[in-house]
Design a protein around this motif. Sequence first.
Motif, PDB file in Angstrom:
ATOM      1  N   LEU A 131     -24.787  25.663   1.513  1.00  0.00           N
ATOM      2  CA  LEU A 131     -24.818  25.030   0.199  1.00  0.00           C
ATOM      3  C   LEU A 131     -26.129  24.304  -0.089  1.00  0.00           C
ATOM      4  CD1 LEU A 131     -23.285  24.507  -2.402  1.00  0.00           C
ATOM      5  CD2 LEU A 131     -22.281  22.475  -1.336  1.00  0.00           C
ATOM      6  N   PRO A 132     -26.663  23.472   0.824  1.00  0.00           N
ATOM      7  CA  PRO A 132     -27.937  22.796   0.512  1.00  0.00           C
ATOM      8  C   PRO A 132     -29.062  23.782   0.204  1.00  0.00           C
ATOM      9  CG  PRO A 132     -26.876  21.776   2.407  1.00  0.00           C
ATOM     10  CD  PRO A 132     -26.121  23.031   2.127  1.00  0.00           C
ATOM     11  N   GLU A 133     -29.137  24.874   0.965  1.00  0.00           N
ATOM     12  CA  GLU A 133     -30.165  25.884   0.715  1.00  0.00           C
ATOM     13  C   GLU A 133     -29.924  26.578  -0.620  1.00  0.00           C
ATOM     14  OE1 GLU A 133     -31.877  30.046   2.677  1.00  0.00           O
ATOM     15  OE2 GLU A 133     -30.374  28.865   3.745  1.00  0.00           O
ATOM     16  N   LEU A 134     -28.674  26.839  -0.934  1.00  0.00           N
ATOM     17  CA  LEU A 134     -28.334  27.522  -2.172  1.00  0.00           C
ATOM     18  C   LEU A 134     -28.807  26.724  -3.388  1.00  0.00           C
ATOM     19  CD1 LEU A 134     -25.041  29.305  -3.002  1.00  0.00           C
ATOM     20  CD2 LEU A 134     -25.818  27.519  -4.538  1.00  0.00           C
ATOM     21  N   LEU A 135     -28.716  25.391  -3.294  1.00  0.00           N
ATOM     22  CA  LEU A 135     -29.078  24.534  -4.421  1.00  0.00           C
ATOM     23  C   LEU A 135     -30.568  24.244  -4.498  1.00  0.00           C
ATOM     24  CD1 LEU A 135     -26.107  21.999  -4.238  1.00  0.00           C
ATOM     25  CD2 LEU A 135     -26.361  23.952  -5.786  1.00  0.00           C
ATOM     26  N   THR A 136     -31.325  24.683  -3.508  1.00  0.00           N
ATOM     27  CA  THR A 136     -32.759  24.359  -3.475  1.00  0.00           C
ATOM     28  C   THR A 136     -33.592  25.592  -3.159  1.00  0.00           C
ATOM     29  OG1 THR A 136     -32.539  23.707  -1.138  1.00  0.00           O
ATOM     30  CG2 THR A 136     -32.386  21.959  -2.798  1.00  0.00           C
ATOM     31  N   THR A 137     -33.235  26.706  -3.782  1.00  0.00           N
ATOM     32  CA  THR A 137     -33.954  27.937  -3.484  1.00  0.00           C
ATOM     33  C   THR A 137     -34.241  28.708  -4.754  1.00  0.00           C
ATOM     34  OG1 THR A 137     -33.939  29.868  -2.003  1.00  0.00           O
ATOM     35  CG2 THR A 137     -31.926  29.421  -3.222  1.00  0.00           C
ATOM     36  N   ASP A 138     -35.102  29.697  -4.627  1.00  0.00           N
ATOM     37  CA  ASP A 138     -35.421  30.607  -5.714  1.00  0.00           C
ATOM     38  C   ASP A 138     -34.169  31.395  -6.099  1.00  0.00           C
ATOM     39  OD1 ASP A 138     -36.454  33.031  -7.127  1.00  0.00           O
ATOM     40  OD2 ASP A 138     -38.398  32.226  -6.542  1.00  0.00           O
ATOM     41  N   PRO A 183     -33.795  36.595  -4.125  1.00  0.00           N
ATOM     42  CA  PRO A 183     -34.114  36.519  -2.696  1.00  0.00           C
ATOM     43  C   PRO A 183     -35.622  36.400  -2.475  1.00  0.00           C
ATOM     44  CG  PRO A 183     -32.496  38.242  -3.098  1.00  0.00           C
ATOM     45  CD  PRO A 183     -32.950  37.767  -4.446  1.00  0.00           C
ATOM     46  N   ASP A 184     -35.998  35.863  -1.317  1.00  0.00           N
ATOM     47  CA  ASP A 184     -37.404  35.562  -1.023  1.00  0.00           C
ATOM     48  C   ASP A 184     -38.323  36.760  -1.205  1.00  0.00           C
ATOM     49  OD1 ASP A 184     -36.705  32.982  -0.465  1.00  0.00           O
ATOM     50  OD2 ASP A 184     -36.573  33.280   1.705  1.00  0.00           O
ATOM     51  N   ARG A 185     -37.850  37.951  -0.884  1.00  0.00           N
ATOM     52  CA  ARG A 185     -38.708  39.127  -0.926  1.00  0.00           C
ATOM     53  C   ARG A 185     -39.204  39.432  -2.330  1.00  0.00           C
ATOM     54  NH1 ARG A 185     -35.324  44.661  -0.259  1.00  0.00           N
ATOM     55  NH2 ARG A 185     -37.323  45.423  -1.033  1.00  0.00           N
ATOM     56  N   PHE A 186     -38.481  38.913  -3.361  1.00  0.00           N
ATOM     57  CA  PHE A 186     -38.875  39.180  -4.737  1.00  0.00           C
ATOM     58  C   PHE A 186     -39.758  38.071  -5.304  1.00  0.00           C
ATOM     59  CE2 PHE A 186     -34.896  41.488  -4.120  1.00  0.00           C
ATOM     60  CZ  PHE A 186     -35.267  42.753  -4.546  1.00  0.00           C
ATOM     61  N   GLY A 187     -39.542  36.826  -4.863  1.00  0.00           N
ATOM     62  CA  GLY A 187     -40.382  35.728  -5.310  1.00  0.00           C
ATOM     63  C   GLY A 187     -40.468  35.591  -6.823  1.00  0.00           C
ATOM     64  N   SER A 188     -39.342  35.383  -7.475  1.00  0.00           N
ATOM     65  CA  SER A 188     -39.318  35.420  -8.938  1.00  0.00           C
ATOM     66  C   SER A 188     -39.844  34.157  -9.600  1.00  0.00           C
ATOM     67  CB  SER A 188     -37.873  35.647  -9.404  1.00  0.00           C
ATOM     68  OG  SER A 188     -37.067  34.512  -9.118  1.00  0.00           O
ATOM     69  N   GLY A 189     -39.832  33.011  -8.881  1.00  0.00           N
ATOM     70  CA  GLY A 189     -40.236  31.767  -9.516  1.00  0.00           C
ATOM     71  C   GLY A 189     -39.207  31.243 -10.497  1.00  0.00           C
ATOM     72  N   LEU A 190     -37.928  31.610 -10.312  1.00  0.00           N
ATOM     73  CA  LEU A 190     -36.845  31.162 -11.173  1.00  0.00           C
ATOM     74  C   LEU A 190     -35.943  30.202 -10.397  1.00  0.00           C
ATOM     75  CD1 LEU A 190     -35.885  34.591 -12.800  1.00  0.00           C
ATOM     76  CD2 LEU A 190     -37.442  32.850 -13.701  1.00  0.00           C
ATOM     77  N   PHE A 191     -35.470  29.159 -11.067  1.00  0.00           N
ATOM     78  CA  PHE A 191     -34.654  28.125 -10.422  1.00  0.00           C
ATOM     79  C   PHE A 191     -33.356  27.990 -11.210  1.00  0.00           C
ATOM     80  CE2 PHE A 191     -33.899  23.388  -9.750  1.00  0.00           C
ATOM     81  CZ  PHE A 191     -33.369  23.557  -8.479  1.00  0.00           C
ATOM     82  N   ARG A 192     -32.257  28.561 -10.666  1.00  0.00           N
ATOM     83  CA  ARG A 192     -30.968  28.565 -11.345  1.00  0.00           C
ATOM     84  C   ARG A 192     -29.847  28.227 -10.357  1.00  0.00           C
ATOM     85  NH1 ARG A 192     -32.036  34.295 -14.633  1.00  0.00           N
ATOM     86  NH2 ARG A 192     -33.955  33.569 -15.666  1.00  0.00           N
ATOM     87  N   PRO A 193     -29.884  27.024  -9.794  1.00  0.00           N
ATOM     88  CA  PRO A 193     -28.907  26.690  -8.737  1.00  0.00           C
ATOM     89  C   PRO A 193     -27.464  26.673  -9.223  1.00  0.00           C
ATOM     90  CG  PRO A 193     -30.128  24.742  -9.433  1.00  0.00           C
ATOM     91  CD  PRO A 193     -30.813  25.913 -10.046  1.00  0.00           C
ATOM     92  N   LEU A 194     -27.233  26.277 -10.471  1.00  0.00           N
ATOM     93  CA  LEU A 194     -25.850  26.224 -10.948  1.00  0.00           C
ATOM     94  C   LEU A 194     -25.263  27.624 -11.062  1.00  0.00           C
ATOM     95  CD1 LEU A 194     -23.516  24.505 -11.880  1.00  0.00           C
ATOM     96  CD2 LEU A 194     -24.453  24.552 -14.200  1.00  0.00           C
ATOM     97  N   THR A 195     -26.065  28.576 -11.520  1.00  0.00           N
ATOM     98  CA  THR A 195     -25.594  29.960 -11.594  1.00  0.00           C
ATOM     99  C   THR A 195     -25.273  30.485 -10.199  1.00  0.00           C
ATOM    100  OG1 THR A 195     -26.918  30.349 -13.580  1.00  0.00           O
ATOM    101  CG2 THR A 195     -26.184  32.286 -12.360  1.00  0.00           C
ATOM    102  N   LEU A 196     -26.154  30.220  -9.240  1.00  0.00           N
ATOM    103  CA  LEU A 196     -25.895  30.652  -7.861  1.00  0.00           C
ATOM    104  C   LEU A 196     -24.638  29.992  -7.312  1.00  0.00           C
ATOM    105  CD1 LEU A 196     -29.475  30.659  -6.247  1.00  0.00           C
ATOM    106  CD2 LEU A 196     -28.133  32.620  -7.026  1.00  0.00           C
TER     107      LEU A 196
END
Length: 618
Positions: free
Chosen positions: A60-67, A70-83
Amino acid sequence: MASSGSRLRLHAFSTASALAVGGAALLAVLVYANSLANGFAYDDVWIIQHRDLVHGFGRLPELLTTDYWPDRFGSGLFRPLTLLTFAIDWWLWGGDPFGFHLVNILLHAAVAAVLTALLLRLFPWWAALAGGAVFAVHPVHTEAVANVVGRAELLTAFFMISACLIYFARLGREDRLGRARTAAIAVLYVLAMLSKELGVVLPALLLVLDVPKLARGDAGQLRAYARSRAPLILTLAAVLLTYLGARWLVLGAPVESVPDRVFIPDASIATRFFTMTRVWPRYFHLLFFPTELSADYSPAVILPASQLTMTGVLGIGLVALTVLLAVLGFRRRPEFSMAVAWAAIALLPVSNLVFVAEIVLAERTLYVPSVAVSIIASLAAVASRPQLRSWIVAGLALWVAGGSFVTVRRNPVWKNTDTVFQDMLEHHPESVRVLWWLGDRHLQRGDWEGAKERYYRSLEIWPYQGQYLAELAVHLTDHGELAEAEPIAEQAVAMVPNYLDIHILLGVIRLQRNDAAGVLAAAERARELIGEDALIHRLRADAYEQLGEFDSAASAAEEFIRLKGADTTWQDWLRLARLHAAAGDTDAALRALAASEETSSADRAALDSLRALLGPSP
């Protein structure tokens, strides 16, 4: 005390309003019900199905503080609530896509309901129902509803329109917001932005709701109006700064362009403007006459333009005419002006005019802008002359019926990734993505030459696909075509220099071609661009071993083990021992061998064989 007659009228109005809200929500459920049979398709696969991060609450902590991607795509998008909602769904439904789609349908119904409630603040119940029905069945929403990852649009729309409802409801009685309602809007603002970046435009959309008030002179003096809105706007500005700070901490930048591949060769403002003028006619077509839909508008469906084209002239003309009508109708039909302003603001984040967005056109991004169509539909029903009103209402009913038919037929397109591409093949065979998919299909059937032909055709049309270049290099390597694979991998590195896997791929190809010096050059380049990584040092160790420089190979292997840390295996220690032995450093080899023996899973026969060659420990 109110008379019994007035109480009856109030009761009737409340009942009609409830029926309008409920009717729009029910219609949304009915037209999207067949999407319950869909599985995970397209982006769902990477963001949900194959991503352990959202498979429950274990991280959960990683889920709320990640792109978001997935890392391989590196989108630069931050949508923790959707995740987070995906994680909740996975926990509830055990990965069954049925539950994910059910939640999407219910969210869409909720959005249709709050939008209809908002329209009731402007129009009679029957006109609000017409606008809500248009939104509920709109075919352009199928990507947002029938594809699970479209949930970002649904969540953001729900929070934004709910905030608008709170804002507009209060201002209908007095021209100030209390602290409680200001706080509620601020919370919804946070939730909208944490669902999708589009949420940042909410303050502007709130002010757009004042257009009718300003047009009719109800807002009083401009200075008084500004003072009345200042507390809310200042509060939301503070919320926005906090959100940008959170993005900075998580992603390393508060605001970041995520260039669409269309703009990779040229992201100048001129090219972006001329390209988007070609998109504008499609906006009008998709919003008002959505007879032809597509899951993808990448090259060659839409190609960049460095100068004005005929389609661009049409786009500029349509936009200019719309703006002119909004200006001319500001006093007489301010709701139309409000609708135009709403669409413009909601499209601004993906307009590619301010920042380079991740897409040039995607139907899911029209979910919030399409609210403007509902406003116009409600206005058309109310503002028409009495003798024409029945025809206008009949026309809207026909549009809703036709839209429902198109939506119901469109929903199964999102059943899985293959159905998405089959639909794209039918409507846009010129798409580079479709050609690549056809190549994958040939490869799965064992037809390498057929696959190769389509891969190259895709890259001939649009060679600016780093991921596709890397995939082709892998396929060429797997088929032993190393001489062809190397320049393709070099192009991939040049295209996406910040992806470690592509650097490693280039190094592996050169290693197989016995080009140790080239391997070391690739490894050094990766270190410059990405930094230290265990795999880079593993590649260096292989190259030095190929050169016969065993001391350097052993040093690189030691760095590999240091960076790998707790994940080091007995094979890693055994390889280090062999390199030290080859370099003539028996003591270091024995120490590495002893470390390998401490691993419970170690192959004793392999260890004993090397120990016999080294002799007894000193």
